[in-house]
Design a protein around this motif. Structure first.
Motif, PDB file in Angstrom:
ATOM      1  N   ARG A 359       0.837  -1.201   0.000  1.00  0.00           N
ATOM      2  CA  ARG A 359       0.000   0.000   0.000  1.00  0.00           C
ATOM      3  C   ARG A 359       0.863   1.239   0.000  1.00  0.00           C
ATOM      4  O   ARG A 359       1.924   1.290   0.609  1.00  0.00           O
ATOM      5  CB  ARG A 359      -0.930  -0.012   1.207  1.00  0.00           C
ATOM      6  N   GLY A 360       0.407   2.266  -0.717  1.00  0.00           N
ATOM      7  CA  GLY A 360       1.152   3.509  -0.801  1.00  0.00           C
ATOM      8  C   GLY A 360       0.448   4.630  -0.073  1.00  0.00           C
ATOM      9  O   GLY A 360      -0.536   4.428   0.634  1.00  0.00           O
ATOM     10  N   THR A 361       0.943   5.831  -0.277  1.00  0.00           N
ATOM     11  CA  THR A 361       0.415   7.010   0.420  1.00  0.00           C
ATOM     12  C   THR A 361      -0.117   8.053  -0.544  1.00  0.00           C
ATOM     13  O   THR A 361      -0.471   9.146  -0.129  1.00  0.00           O
ATOM     14  CB  THR A 361       1.521   7.643   1.285  1.00  0.00           C
ATOM     15  N   GLU A 363      -2.596   9.706  -3.773  1.00  0.00           N
ATOM     16  CA  GLU A 363      -4.019   9.975  -3.919  1.00  0.00           C
ATOM     17  C   GLU A 363      -4.753   8.738  -4.428  1.00  0.00           C
ATOM     18  O   GLU A 363      -4.187   7.937  -5.185  1.00  0.00           O
ATOM     19  CB  GLU A 363      -4.234  11.144  -4.886  1.00  0.00           C
ATOM     20  N   GLY A 398       4.178   9.582  -5.163  1.00  0.00           N
ATOM     21  CA  GLY A 398       3.550   8.503  -4.420  1.00  0.00           C
ATOM     22  C   GLY A 398       2.259   8.056  -5.088  1.00  0.00           C
ATOM     23  O   GLY A 398       1.613   8.820  -5.818  1.00  0.00           O
ATOM     24  N   ASP A 400      -1.350   5.209  -4.577  1.00  0.00           N
ATOM     25  CA  ASP A 400      -2.166   4.580  -3.547  1.00  0.00           C
ATOM     26  C   ASP A 400      -2.025   3.063  -3.501  1.00  0.00           C
ATOM     27  O   ASP A 400      -2.461   2.422  -2.536  1.00  0.00           O
ATOM     28  CB  ASP A 400      -3.640   4.945  -3.751  1.00  0.00           C
ATOM     29  N   ASN A 402       1.005   0.473  -4.287  1.00  0.00           N
ATOM     30  CA  ASN A 402       2.362   0.135  -4.723  1.00  0.00           C
ATOM     31  C   ASN A 402       2.408  -1.215  -5.423  1.00  0.00           C
ATOM     32  O   ASN A 402       3.167  -1.417  -6.372  1.00  0.00           O
ATOM     33  CB  ASN A 402       3.308   0.104  -3.519  1.00  0.00           C
TER      34      ASN A 402
END
Length: 429
Positions: A359-361, A363, A398, A400, A402
């Motif tokens: 998981r990413g950060t 939008e 970044g 949302d 990864n």
């Protein structure tokens, strides 16, 4: 002949479109699409001095096409030859004192290892010329019986004559006309023919551009039996026959380096059309040439950068792949230490941005937007440099998801950012 192990390619959500690819024959972008199986033929190596960056650039270009087709939901049938008996190989073997078969075997294995390290999807049919001599000889006989081949006396041959293809008669009797695939004028054809293995001034030929179909046996050279006596295939007929045998007529894409446009692809198309009554391929696509230190990378100049030597020096093959894909496949470009260093940094940045956590950060929907952007630019003539820039921007901003980006890079760019870290600092000698 065996190829190499196929990489596991993730299936992404949604679908690509069939790509638009530049067609040398029509001099414009053409949709590389089909109603059944996408059929691809890419001319293989003559196995000596393998694998240099010029080779790698060509095979990575068509690997990108292969991957976009798979992402579009196509089944792909890929065939590739190996010119494992030819004048340059025999000459190198004689100079080095190595048996030509041993030299070929050694270089083919090195090529396999390099392609595996670069994660190139292997051909379904990987065919050495020495495995296809019998069908090639039969094809030459068929052309002879159709009146499209003729003999030229060969004083230095052990016996019999060389057999040539009649380009003018073939242009009249088949769906191919000399110049259809290359779009070149006759003066340019003559110059390139002489430069690239042809013999425009040979006495006894009907036309200066007629290519050799069957070379009668010479002392000390390998030879196989045929209806014309002992000898071996000419260069262009080998690809015509192997392609027809494994892909059928009028297949989707004929690929190779731009140095093969003429005479090789032109004459291969002529032979195939005369044999089958149909065009060889729907689309003819060519990769640009790679230079090094100001000169085109070539065996004769001795300025080759070899994939195996880069790997031996500790360069991550993923960085090599990224460096090559940083140039558009149709461009002529130069390999530099700076380009490799930039690719190593790029690999490190991508690995740090996407590989640590699923998981990413970023939008919401940003990973899907990246996938759509990469698909769009690859659809437009396989624009890998633009695709890499989109990934760079996503690494900076970044995303949302990864995991989706990791799979995108694996499937469409051919780089698995989870497979360890880039090894900075290694440079070509």
């Amino acid at each position: 002949m065996r190829a190499w192990q196929r990489p596991v390619i993730p299936v992404l959500p949604g679908r690509s479109e069939a790509p638009l690819v530049f067609d040398t024959a029509s001099n414009g972008l053409v949709a590389a699409e089909t109603h059944d199986i996408a059929r691809l033929y890419v001319c293989g190596i003559t196995p000596y001095d393998a694998t240099h960056l010029g080779h790698a650039s060509t095979y990575l270009a068509f690997d990108t096409l292969h991957r976009v087709w798979l992402d579009a939901g196509y089944h792909v049938h890929y065939a590739q030859n190996i010119t494992d008996v030819d004048d340059p190989l025999l000459e190198r073997a004689a100079v080095t004192g190595v048996d030509w078969r041993a030299l070929a075997d050694e270089q083919i294995e090195l090529f396999r290892t390099d392609m595996l390290s670069l994660r190139v999807i292997p051909p379904d049919n990987y065919v050495a010329v020495t495995e296809a001599v019998e069908p090639i000889a039969r094809a030459v006989s068929k052309l002879w019986e159709a009146g499209l081949a003729y003999a030229v006396e060969s004083p230095d041959a052990v016996s019999d004559s060389d057999i040539y293809f009649d380009t003018e008669l073939a242009s009249e009797r088949s769906p191919w006309t000399l110049g259809d695939e290359s779009n070149l004028d006759r003066a340019t054809m003559l110059a390139l023919f002489a430069e690239r293995g042809g013999d425009p001034e040979r006495p006894g030929k009907r036309h200066p551009l007629d290519p050799l179909l069957w070379r009668a046996e010479r002392a000390g050279e390998p030879a196989w039996t045929s209806a014309f006596g002992a000898g071996r295939p000419g260069w262009h007929i080998e690809c015509s026959v192997i392609a027809l045998q494994h892909l059928g007529r009028d297949f989707t894409v004929q690929g190779g380096g731009s140095d093969l446009v003429f005479p090789h692809h032109e004459m291969s198309a002529g032979h195939a059309a005369a044999l089958s009554g149909q065009p060889l391929a729907q689309l003819y696509s060519h990769a640009g040439m790679v230079s090094y230190r100001g000169e085109k990378m070539s065996k004769s100049l001795g300025n080759l950068v070899l994939v195996s030597r880069l790997r031996e020096a500790g360069v991550d093959p993923r960085a090599i792949r990224i460096a090559v894909l940083g140039e558009h496949y149709r461009s002529d470009w130069e390999w530099t230490d700076a380009a490799l260093a930039g690719a190593q940094r790029r690999l490190g940045t991508w690995s740090a941005a996407f590989a640590a956590h699923d998981r990413g950060t970023g939008e919401e929907g940003s990973a899907r937007e990246l996938l759509a952007a990469v698909r769009a630019v690859l659809h437009n003539d396989l624009d890998t440099p633009a695709a890499l820039v989109f990934v760079d921007r996503a690494a900076e901003a970044g995303v949302d998801d990864n995991r989706l980006v990791v799979e995108l890079l694996d499937a469409l760019v051919g780089v698995d950012v989870r497979a360890g870290s880039a090894r900075p600092g290694a440079q070509p000698e």
